[in-house]
Write a protein that holds these residues in place. Structure first.
Motif, PDB file in Angstrom:
ATOM      1  N   GLU A 262       1.058  -1.215  -0.106  1.00  0.00           N
ATOM      2  CA  GLU A 262      -0.283  -0.029   0.001  1.00  0.00           C
ATOM      3  C   GLU A 262       0.677   1.630  -0.141  1.00  0.00           C
ATOM      4  N   VAL A 263       2.202   1.515   0.719  1.00  0.00           N
ATOM      5  CA  VAL A 263       2.752   2.297   0.572  1.00  0.00           C
ATOM      6  C   VAL A 263       3.701   2.601  -0.492  1.00  0.00           C
ATOM      7  N   PHE A 264       4.178   1.448  -1.504  1.00  0.00           N
ATOM      8  CA  PHE A 264       4.373   1.269  -3.011  1.00  0.00           C
ATOM      9  C   PHE A 264       3.113   1.858  -3.766  1.00  0.00           C
ATOM     10  N   LEU A 265       1.606   1.971  -3.495  1.00  0.00           N
ATOM     11  CA  LEU A 265       0.593   1.995  -4.693  1.00  0.00           C
ATOM     12  C   LEU A 265       0.584   3.459  -4.519  1.00  0.00           C
ATOM     13  N   GLN A 266       0.604   3.894  -3.182  1.00  0.00           N
ATOM     14  CA  GLN A 266       0.520   5.586  -2.411  1.00  0.00           C
ATOM     15  C   GLN A 266       0.955   6.562  -3.259  1.00  0.00           C
ATOM     16  N   ALA A 267       2.678   5.975  -3.050  1.00  0.00           N
ATOM     17  CA  ALA A 267       3.377   6.630  -3.637  1.00  0.00           C
ATOM     18  C   ALA A 267       3.708   7.124  -5.378  1.00  0.00           C
ATOM     19  N   ILE A 268       3.179   5.877  -5.763  1.00  0.00           N
ATOM     20  CA  ILE A 268       3.180   5.728  -7.378  1.00  0.00           C
ATOM     21  C   ILE A 268       1.973   6.538  -8.032  1.00  0.00           C
ATOM     22  N   GLU A 269       1.035   6.597  -6.704  1.00  0.00           N
ATOM     23  CA  GLU A 269      -0.474   7.472  -6.767  1.00  0.00           C
ATOM     24  C   GLU A 269       0.340   8.914  -7.484  1.00  0.00           C
ATOM     25  N   HIS A 270       0.666   9.239  -6.721  1.00  0.00           N
ATOM     26  CA  HIS A 270       0.932  10.618  -6.587  1.00  0.00           C
ATOM     27  C   HIS A 270       2.458  10.727  -7.702  1.00  0.00           C
ATOM     28  N   CYS A 271       3.131   9.959  -8.223  1.00  0.00           N
ATOM     29  CA  CYS A 271       3.899  10.102  -9.403  1.00  0.00           C
ATOM     30  C   CYS A 271       2.786  10.348 -11.270  1.00  0.00           C
ATOM     31  N   ILE A 272       1.831   9.362 -10.617  1.00  0.00           N
ATOM     32  CA  ILE A 272       1.183   9.201 -12.078  1.00  0.00           C
ATOM     33  C   ILE A 272       0.823  10.355 -12.042  1.00  0.00           C
ATOM     34  N   ASN A 273       0.348  11.598  -9.901  1.00  0.00           N
ATOM     35  CA  ASN A 273      -0.854  12.963 -10.631  1.00  0.00           C
ATOM     36  C   ASN A 273       0.116  13.695 -10.781  1.00  0.00           C
TER      37      ASN A 273
END
Length: 766
Positions: A262-273
C-alpha cells in the motif's frame, strides 16, 4: 567571382588538419561483443540523412567494407580522422533509446566488464534484431452510405454475387469489422472482399493491435486504503521527495503483512498525479501475477508489465507503450529496471534481499545497483523494501548511506504467526516416523482441513528424489556433461540435470558395480505431493515449482486456482515463500529447514533466516491467527531460533559481527574470476597466468586482502566445460578495476579456447 580550385583544396586541407569536417560526424558503436572493437568509430553522415543518437545504422567496416550494424551514440562537427566512410543506411525512423539510456549503457559497460552492445541489449525489446514487428489487423469499413450499401446488397443476393451481398449486409450492421471476421461470418474469401472494394462499397485499412500481458477487464477497480500511522510516515516522506525531485536512497523494513504494498501504491499514485513515471520491481515471475492484479486494479491500463515469461511480441508492445508515454507504471522482474521511461519519480525494489535480482550471465549486473544509478541520474527516489533486508543494505542504513524506515506491526494488528520447531531426529528414532511430514505437522494439517483453512508447505527442492545412489559401492549418478548429481522426476520417469537440462533413463543396476541395490535418496516436491495425497486422501493439493510453472501463465493459473479455493494445500519451492497474500492461509510448514543452512556459502545463514521468516509470514494475514511448523535436524541452531521469534535485529547484530571478524561483505567486496573451456589443461594454464598477474599487482597495491585459487570450481564441469576459479577479497573496486578490464581483454585473445568471466559480489558461489 569564381574561387580558384586550388584555393578550395587548400581550405579543405586546412579544415581536415584542424579536425573540422564540412559534414556532420556520427559516433557509432558496432553491435559486437568483442572488446577490441568495442569503441566509437567516426562515420560521415550523408547529406539529407536524419541521423540522431539512439538510432541503429548500417555501416561499412574493415578493409573489406563488410556491412555491420551499430548504433549512433553521439553527433559531432569534428573528427581527428581523414577520409571517413559514410553511413550506408538508417535502420530506425526514430531513436530506439534516449541519450540518458546511452550514458547508462556506458556505465554498465565499464562496471560489469561487458561490451556496449551487450549493455544496450538490456534496454531493447527482445526480438527487435530478428524482426519482431508491430501487430496489425486488416479492418474493413463501409465506403458508401448505409442506404446505398443495403440496396446494393439486395441486388447481389438476388443475383450471382451472393457472397459479396452477405459481406455487404454484415458491413451495414458491423462496420468496421476485421477482414477475418467478415470472411468467417459471410463464408467469403479475399477475392470477394477485393471485388467489394473495387466497386466502392468497402475499404480496407490496418489497425494497430497490442499484444497484452494481462486482461485488465478481469480486475475490479479498487481505491486506496487509509494508511496506518507507520505507513503514513513513510508515504508522506516519499511524496515530499518525489515532488521535490531530490534523489534519495531509502530502505523500508516492514514485517510480513505490515502493508508495504500500500505504501508503494500511494507513492506511485502521487507520481502519476504530478506527471512522473514509476518502476516497480519484484524478484521473481511468480510474484508478478499478484502484484499486477494489485496495480492494475488501482491504475488500470496505465500499467505495463515486463518479465521473461512474456512472449517477444508482448514485451515488444509493452516496451513501445512505455517508450511512447502511453503508460506511467512498469511492474516486472529484474529486467524491468531497464524500462525506457523518462521523468522517473521512483524506482522500487520489493523483497530487495533476493538473490534473483543479480544476473548470472553477462552483463552480470545487480538490479539494485542499476536502479540506484538510474535514480541518481534522473533525481528519483530509490526505495528498497523487505521484511528481511540484506545485511549489506541494513548496514548501509546504519551508517547513513540509506535513510531507514521501519514498520513493525501488521496492517490488521494481528500477531505474527506462532512458530513450532520440530526436531526431526526424534521423529525418526523416537516416533519411528519415516514420513517427510512430522507428526506435529500432520496434526496441524488435519486441523486446517477440518476448519476449511488453507496450508502452504515449503520444500526447497523440486523433483521426486534428490539423487540416485548405490547402497553397496556408494556410486551417485551424475550428469555426463556436468559434475553434479542428477535428480529423479517421477512424472517423466527420468533422471534430469538441473544445470544443462540433460535427461537419462533410471538405472536398474549400478553402472559401477552392477548391484541391484540402487536407491532414490532425498525428497523433492513431487514426493511430498505424493506423501500428502496418501496421508490426506480428501485433501486437494497443488504443486508450484519450475516443472509445473514452465508453461506460459503457469504461475498465475496455480495462484488463481488456490485463491478460488480449488485446493486446500499448496506445496512449492521458493516461489511460495514471499509476496503471496492469501487471507485464508493459516498454516505454513517448512519441511527441510537445513537445506539452505548447509550450503557452502558465507550467506547461508542470511538466506536461511530470510527464507524461514518470509515463508512463515504467509500465515495469519487475515482475521485468523497464523501458525507455522519448522522441521529441522538442527533445532538449536541460532538462525532457526531467530527466525522462530521473527527477530531480525538480533540476527543482524550476530551475523554482522561475524562478517566483520571474517572480513566478508559489507566490509569488503568479493570478486570471482572464472575461466571455462573444453580442455582442462588449457583452462588451468590460463588461470595460472592470471594468478601471476594478480601476484604482481598485490606487490604494488594493498587492495587485494585475500586470494584463493586457482582451483576447480565447486561445480568443476558444466555443459562439458571445465571450470577453474579464483576468489578475491578486495578493499577497493576502483583500484583493481583497470587490471580486471585488462584480464578480460587478454581472455578474448584466447580465440575461443578459454572463456573468462568476472563477477563482482556474486550471489552464486558455484
Amino acid at each position: 567571382m569564381a574561387v580558384p580550385l586550388t584555393f578550395l583544396v587548400l581550405i579543405l586541407r586546412t579544415n581536415i588538419q584542424a579536425g573540422i569536417y564540412l559534414k556532420m560526424i556520427a559516433k557509432v558503436i558496432l553491435n559486437n561483443r568483442e572488446h577490441n572493437i568495442d569503441q566509437c568509430f567516426d562515420y560521415a553522415i550523408p547529406d539529407g540523412m536524419n541521423a540522431l543518437p539512439g538510432m541503429r545504422v548500417s555501416v561499412p567496416f574493415g578493409f573489406g567494407n563488410r556491412y555491420s550494424r551499430g548504433i549512433i551514440v553521439g553527433i559531432s562537427e569534428k573528427s581527428e580522422f581523414e577520409n571517413l566512410k559514410e553511413i550506408s543506411k538508417i535502420i530506425d525512423k526514430e531513436p530506439l533509446c534516449s541519450e540518458e539510456i546511452l550514458k547508462l549503457c556506458l556505465w554498465i559497460k565499464e562496471k560489469y566488464f561487458c561490451s556496449f552492445y551487450q549493455a544496450l541489449r538490456l534496454f531493447l525489446p527482445p526480438g527487435i534484431e530478428s524482426g519482431v514487428k508491430e501487430k496489425n489487423i486488416r479492418m474493413v469499413r463501409l465506403a458508401s452510405s448505409k442506404e446505398e450499401a443495403l440496396a446494393a446488397a439486395k441486388k447481389m443476393l438476388s443475383g450471382r454475387a451472393q457472397i459479396q451481398g452477405n459481406m455487404l449486409k454484415i458491413l451495414c450492421e458491423n462496420s468496421p469489422v476485421s477482414s477475418f471476421e467478415l470472411m468467417r461470418l459471410s463464408g467469403g474469401n479475399s477475392a470477394a472482399l477485393s471485388a467489394l472494394c473495387k466497386k466502392g462499397f468497402a475499404e480496407i485499412s490496418d489497425k494497430r493491435v497490442y499484444r497484452e500481458a494481462y486482461n485488465s477487464d478481469k480486475y475490479a477497480r479498487s481505491g486506496g486504503c487509509t494508511p496506518t500511522g507507520e505507513q503514513k510516515v513513510v508515504i508522506d516522506h516519499l511524496i515530499n521527495r518525489i515532488s521535490s525531485g531530490r534523489h534519495e536512497k531509502i530502505l523500508l523494513r516492514g514485517v510480513t503483512g505490515s502493508g508495504k504494498t500500500e505504501v508503494f501504491l500511494q507513492a506511485i499514485e502521487h507520481c502519476i498525479n504530478i506527471g512522473k513515471t514509476a518502476i516497480m520491481l519484484v524478484p521473481e515471475i511468480s510474484l508478478t501475477p499478484q502484484m499486477v492484479k494489485r496495480f492494475v486494479s488501482r491504475f488500470g491500463e496505465m500499467v505495463a508489465v515486463i518479465h521473461s515469461g512474456l512472449s517477444k511480441g508482448e514485451r515488444f508492445d509493452h516496451c513501445n507503450k512505455i517508450k511512447n508515454g502511453e503508460v506511467s507504471v512498469v511492474v516486472g522482474a529484474r529486467s524491468a529496471v531497464f524500462a525506457p521511461f523518462e521523468n522517473i519519480g521512483i524506482i522500487i525494489l520489493d523483497e530487495e534481499h533476493e538473490s534473483s535480482y543479480k544476473s548470472d550471465t553477462t552483463p552480470r549486473y545487480h538490479a539494485r545497483d542499476v536502479a540506484a544509478k538510474r535514480a541518481e541520474d534522473c533525481g528519483a527516489v530509490l526505495l528498497l523494501a523487505s521484511a528481511t533486508p540484506s545485511l549489506t543494505s541494513y548496514y548501509k542504513a546504519e551508517i547513513g548511506e540509506y535513510k531507514l524506515f521501519e514498520m513493525l506491526e501488521r496492517y490488521n494488528k494481528m500477531e505474527m504467526p506462532a512458530v513450532k520447531i520440530v526436531d526431526m531426529r526424534g521423529e525418526l528414532f523416537n516416533n519411528k516416523n519415516f514420513s517427510p511430514l512430522s507428526l506435529t505437522l500432520q496434526r496441524e494439517i488435519d486441523k486446517n482441513l477440518q476448519n476449511k483453512s488453507k496450508t502452504i508447505l515449503f520444500l526447497n527442492r523440486r523433483g521426486y528424489s534428490t539423487f540416485v545412489s548405490c547402497r553397496e559401492c556408494g556410486y551417485v549418478m551424475e550428469c555426463d556433461d556436468c559434475s553434479v548429481s542428477m535428480t529423479y522426476h517421477k512424472n517423466i520417469n527420468q533422471m534430469v540435470c538441473h544445470y544443462c537440462g540433460g535427461l537419462a533413463p533410471v538405472p536398474e543396476f549400478c553402472p559401477e558395480c552392477g548391484s541391484k541395490h540402487i536407491k532414490f535418496f532425498g525428497t523433492g516436491t513431487q514426493k511430498i505431493e505424493e506423501a500428502i495425497t496418501k496421508r490426506f486422501p480428501s485433501a486437494r493439493v497443488l504443486r508450484m515449482d519450475t516443472d509445473t510453472t514452465s508453461h506460459k501463465g503457469g504461475h498465475e493459473e496455480i495462484l488463481d486456482a488456490f485463491a478460488r479455493g480449488e485446493a486446500d494445500i499448496l506445496v512449492g519451492t521458493q516461489m511460495v515463500t514471499k509476496g503471496l497474500d492469501f487471507p485464508d492461509v493459516t498454516l505454513v510448514g517448512v519441511l527441510a529447514a537445513d537445506t539452505s543452512l548447509c550450503m557452502d556459502d558465507f550467506r547461508a545463514s542470511e538466506r536461511s533466516f530470510s527464507l524461514l521468516t518470509q515463508v512463515c509470514g504467509r500465515a495469519g494475514r487475515g482475521d485468523i491467527p497464523g501458525r507455522a511448523v519448522i522441521q529441522t535436524y538442527q533445532p538449536f541452531n541460532s538462525t532457526i531460533k531467530y527466525a522462530k521469534n521473527h527477530d531480525y535485529i538480533n540476527f543482524y547484530n550476530s551475523e554482522i559481527t561475524n562478517r566483520k571478524r571474517l572480513n566478508y561483505p559489507p566490509f569488503c567486496d568479493i570478486i570471482s574470476i572464472m575461466a571455462s573451456g573444453e580442455t582442462e589443461d588449457c583452462v588451468e594454464a590460463f588461470m595460472n597466468d592470471i594468478k601471476a598477474e594478480l601476484d604482481r599487482f598485490m606487490k604494488s597495491s594493498g587492495c587485494i586482502t585475500s586470494m584463493i585459487g586457482p582451483m576447480p570450481a565447486p561445480l568443476a564441469k558444466i555443459k562439458n566445460q571445465f571450470r577453474y576459479r579464483i576468489l578475491l577479497k578486495v578493499s577497493s573496486l576502483d583500484e583493481i578495476h583497470p587490471l580486471l578490464a585488462l584480464l578480460i581483454k587478454n581472455g578474448e585473445a584466447q580465440n575461443g579456447k578459454v572463456f573468462l568471466s568476472i563477477d563482482t559480489n556474486p550471489t552464486n558461489m558455484f
